[in-house]
Design a protein around this motif. Structure first.
Motif, PDB file in Angstrom:
ATOM      1  N   LEU A 112     -38.508  15.458   0.931  1.00  0.00           N
ATOM      2  CA  LEU A 112     -37.867  16.327   2.015  1.00  0.00           C
ATOM      3  C   LEU A 112     -38.743  16.124   3.491  1.00  0.00           C
ATOM      4  O   LEU A 112     -38.074  15.602   4.172  1.00  0.00           O
ATOM      5  N   ILE A 113     -39.890  15.938   3.177  1.00  0.00           N
ATOM      6  CA  ILE A 113     -40.657  15.999   4.488  1.00  0.00           C
ATOM      7  C   ILE A 113     -40.975  14.478   4.982  1.00  0.00           C
ATOM      8  O   ILE A 113     -40.768  14.396   6.111  1.00  0.00           O
ATOM      9  N   SER A 114     -40.931  13.600   3.906  1.00  0.00           N
ATOM     10  CA  SER A 114     -41.057  12.219   4.222  1.00  0.00           C
ATOM     11  C   SER A 114     -39.722  11.768   4.840  1.00  0.00           C
ATOM     12  O   SER A 114     -39.616  11.074   6.137  1.00  0.00           O
ATOM     13  N   THR A 115     -38.489  12.139   4.216  1.00  0.00           N
ATOM     14  CA  THR A 115     -37.197  11.902   5.087  1.00  0.00           C
ATOM     15  C   THR A 115     -37.361  12.464   6.515  1.00  0.00           C
ATOM     16  O   THR A 115     -36.787  11.696   7.239  1.00  0.00           O
ATOM     17  N   ALA A 116     -37.634  13.763   6.418  1.00  0.00           N
ATOM     18  CA  ALA A 116     -37.617  14.388   7.912  1.00  0.00           C
ATOM     19  C   ALA A 116     -38.256  13.381   9.057  1.00  0.00           C
ATOM     20  O   ALA A 116     -38.132  13.274   9.902  1.00  0.00           O
ATOM     21  N   ILE A 117     -39.675  13.033   8.342  1.00  0.00           N
ATOM     22  CA  ILE A 117     -40.483  12.113   9.097  1.00  0.00           C
ATOM     23  C   ILE A 117     -39.722  10.909   9.571  1.00  0.00           C
ATOM     24  O   ILE A 117     -39.946  10.262  10.863  1.00  0.00           O
ATOM     25  N   PHE A 118     -39.270  10.187   8.578  1.00  0.00           N
ATOM     26  CA  PHE A 118     -38.644   8.743   8.839  1.00  0.00           C
ATOM     27  C   PHE A 118     -37.168   9.015   9.592  1.00  0.00           C
ATOM     28  O   PHE A 118     -36.715   7.962  10.324  1.00  0.00           O
ATOM     29  N   PHE A 119     -36.606  10.440   9.544  1.00  0.00           N
ATOM     30  CA  PHE A 119     -35.383  10.546  10.202  1.00  0.00           C
ATOM     31  C   PHE A 119     -35.138   9.770  11.490  1.00  0.00           C
ATOM     32  O   PHE A 119     -33.991   9.075  11.770  1.00  0.00           O
ATOM     33  N   PRO A 120     -35.778   9.967  12.550  1.00  0.00           N
ATOM     34  CA  PRO A 120     -35.714   9.514  13.940  1.00  0.00           C
ATOM     35  C   PRO A 120     -35.155   7.892  13.713  1.00  0.00           C
ATOM     36  O   PRO A 120     -34.475   7.555  14.376  1.00  0.00           O
ATOM     37  N   ILE A 121     -36.158   7.279  12.999  1.00  0.00           N
ATOM     38  CA  ILE A 121     -36.101   5.840  12.761  1.00  0.00           C
ATOM     39  C   ILE A 121     -34.799   5.534  12.170  1.00  0.00           C
ATOM     40  O   ILE A 121     -33.901   4.694  12.573  1.00  0.00           O
ATOM     41  N   LEU A 122     -34.243   6.119  11.105  1.00  0.00           N
ATOM     42  CA  LEU A 122     -33.043   6.081  10.378  1.00  0.00           C
ATOM     43  C   LEU A 122     -31.787   6.399  11.273  1.00  0.00           C
ATOM     44  O   LEU A 122     -31.097   5.603  11.328  1.00  0.00           O
ATOM     45  N   TRP A 123     -32.134   7.234  12.056  1.00  0.00           N
ATOM     46  CA  TRP A 123     -30.881   7.767  12.881  1.00  0.00           C
ATOM     47  C   TRP A 123     -30.711   6.795  13.954  1.00  0.00           C
ATOM     48  O   TRP A 123     -29.648   6.647  14.431  1.00  0.00           O
ATOM     49  N   THR A 124     -31.940   6.179  14.756  1.00  0.00           N
ATOM     50  CA  THR A 124     -31.507   4.875  15.625  1.00  0.00           C
ATOM     51  C   THR A 124     -30.925   3.659  14.982  1.00  0.00           C
ATOM     52  O   THR A 124     -30.190   3.154  15.626  1.00  0.00           O
TER      53      THR A 124
END
Lengths: 290, 276
Positions: free
Chosen positions: B19-31
């Motif tokens: 959960l936490i790592s996905t949240a941290i990675f999310f801005p990159i994924l979203w971009t």
């Protein structure tokens, strides 16, 4: 004879690096000191009068300096706090037996490799924008007024962006340090009845102090001179709300072309950095041997 | 009972970590995802995560509207060039300190580290004026030189910690066997030192690739690397999220991939050998 020879060789191998760094340190610094005593604006050619300490007086009594000084401290301390606490938590979590640890670690680490201009623009537009940003979407769909992050809380927003960039670094260093902890000792302590908290407080935390020192040192070096994140998000504003010392000096010297004042400011920045450095070097001298 | 318990806690920690790592990675994924949307979809509410018409239009437009490859090439020249040049200076220095350490070695290392603490704004004006007078503004040569100098302390430190681990007895043994200095370097030292040198090179390429003070201030158009190219997106005109995302993805993808390979080196290099 042989030792004399090899000593000379060693010195010859070392000197290019030392000489280059010496030049890199001394020449521009002496020039900065010289300019800081002149009335020198790039827009006004001709004589540059010697005006003594006037530039320093103007720079230090400028309300913008006081603002930017405190902004710099808030920025550095804020990011250090978030990344150290968050990093320790994450490191402990990633140290547990979990499925897919390598993949999780790769995801956590990724923001560190994103260049500052990219991360600042992505956060500014796609997350913090009050109309089209994701945060605004979540706020409105929950029935709240969307926040205009960069004008309502510019410094906090920049702290968030910068923390996102540095949290991976802190986590990775601390995780590596935790993994070198002696497991048998921990188990022995557990058998002796030490609780989770006291094991953390008296065994894990002291073990991490060296790694934390390294994190504080490196992050402080970079955080004291944050620039790109401010340039592309708020340009220091509104007013001086998100101007740090680096950005202030940049805008005075290259946007207002005031070489004298910019130089005086640059020197003040050097002095501040030196004071910080003395503290850090003491810390590192204790914790890291060459 | 206890196995069941530890299984449950493993599941709990796994869930939390993901959960936490996905949240941290999310801005990159979203971009990354946004770069394949149309501009209208990029700002649509509710936002679509995966289910949209994937398009490569943004990439085509980004490359057409601006000389993306020139900026990419500038980034490569600056980061690789400065790292190689830095190695040329740092390897002998680190070598000499690791194998002929004197009383002063520790002081020299600390002094090198302290040059890293000199804030760039402290020397901004002289460097800017020197570059202007020497015609180095907006030139790759100038940036390579600056980048070499600012990363030299880290390179030397990092190499020093690697070289320090090479046992000196190996050298003595090869000398006893009658190896010349040339042979000694080529057959004995190079193979042992190479992994450390490669790691140092990798880490410095990453640092130089992402450097965003001098690259923004000393370049205009010709020598601008990707950091400056992206900064030009800070004043938007019209719909641009998808294009910003495409440009960002192009700028960060190569270095994220390189970075993932360099996790271990990163820890060691940036903690000055304190954490291995």
């Amino acid at each position: 004879m042989a030792t004399n020879n090899s000593r000379a060789l060693a010195r010859a191998m070392l000197s290019p690096a030392v000489i280059l760094l010496l030049i890199w340190m001394v020449v521009p610094l002496v020039m900065t000191i010289y300019f800081s005593f002149l009335d020198y604006n790039l827009f006004m050619p001709g004589e540059h009068d010697f005006i003594g300490l006037l530039n320093y007086e103007f720079f230090l009594t400028d309300p913008a300096f006081v603002d930017s000084f405190f902004n710099t401290i808030i920025l550095v301390v804020g990011v250090l706090f978030i990344t150290l606490v968050g990093g320790t938590g994450l490191a402990i979590l990633l140290d547990q037996a979990i499925y897919g640890r390598n993949f999780v670690r790769i995801m956590v680490l990724a923001p560190f490799f994103v260049m500052p201009t990219v991360s600042a623009l992505v956060w500014k537009n796609m997350f913090m924008n009050p109309v089209n940003g994701l945060f605004a979407y979540f706020a409105t769909s929950l029935g709240f007024e969307p926040i205009d992050f960069l004008s309502q809380m510019p410094l906090t927003s920049i702290i968030i962006i910068v923390s996102w960039q540095w949290l991976p670094f802190a986590s990775l260093i601390l995780l590596t340090a935790i993994q070198s902890l002696d497991r048998e000792q921990l188990e022995a302590a557990e058998l002796d009845g030490a609780g989770k908290f006291s094991r953390f407080r008296f065994m894990v935390l002291p073990h991490l102090s060296r790694a934390m020192t390294a994190v504080v040192l490196i992050e402080t070096i970079f955080l004291l001179s944050i620039f790109a994140e401010i340039l592309v998000t708020t340009a220091g504003g509104p007013g001086n709300a998100s101007t740090n010392i680096s950005y202030l000096i940049y805008s005075q010297s290259l946007l207002e072309f005031d070489v004298g004042m910019g130089s005086a400011g640059g020197l003040v920045a050097v002095i501040i950095a030196n004071i910080v450095a003395i503290f850090l070097m003491r810390m590192i001298g204790k914790n890291i041997e060459g | 009972m206890s196995i069941k318990n530890s299984n449950r806690s493993k599941l709990f920690y796994t869930g939390l970590a993901w959960l936490i790592s996905t949240a941290i990675f999310f801005p990159i994924l979203w971009t990354f995802l946004t770069s394949f949307k149309t501009e209208a979809e990029a700002i649509s509410a509710p936002p679509s995560l995966f289910f949209f018409d994937w398009t490569l239009e943004n990439y085509r437009e980004v490359m057409e509207r601006s000389p993306y490859f020139r900026h990419f090439w500038n980034s490569v020249v600056i980061s690789v060039g400065s790292s190689l040049l830095g190695l040329l200076i740092a390897v002998p220095a680190a070598w000499s300190m690791a194998f002929n350490s004197t009383k002063r070695t520790k002081n020299i290392l600390m002094w090198m580290l302290s040059t890293k603490m000199l804030p760039p704004v402290g020397v901004l004006i002289p460097i800017y004026l020197l570059f202007r007078d020497l015609g180095l503004l907006d030139s790759l040569t100038g940036l390579v030189v600056i980048m070499t100098l600012i990363n030299l302390p880290i390179m030397t430190w990092m190499l020093y910690t690697y070289f320090k681990e090479i046992p000196g007895e190996i050298l003595e043994a090869s000398r006893m066997d009658g190896a010349t200095i040339g042979e000694e370097i080529l057959y004995v030292l190079a193979p042992i030192a190479l992994p450390g040198i490669a790691s140092t090179l990798l880490l410095n390429i990453i640092l130089a690739w992402n450097e965003a003070f001098w690259t923004l201030i000393l370049t205009a158009a010709k020598a601008a690397p990707l950091t400056a190219f992206i900064a030009s997106y800070s004043s938007p005109e019209g719909l641009f999220y998808a294009k910003l995302s495409a440009a960002s993805t192009l700028a960060i993808a190569p270095i994220i991939i390189l970075g993932w390979f360099s996790q271990k080196q990163l820890v060691r290099g940036l903690s000055f050998g304190a954490v291995k």
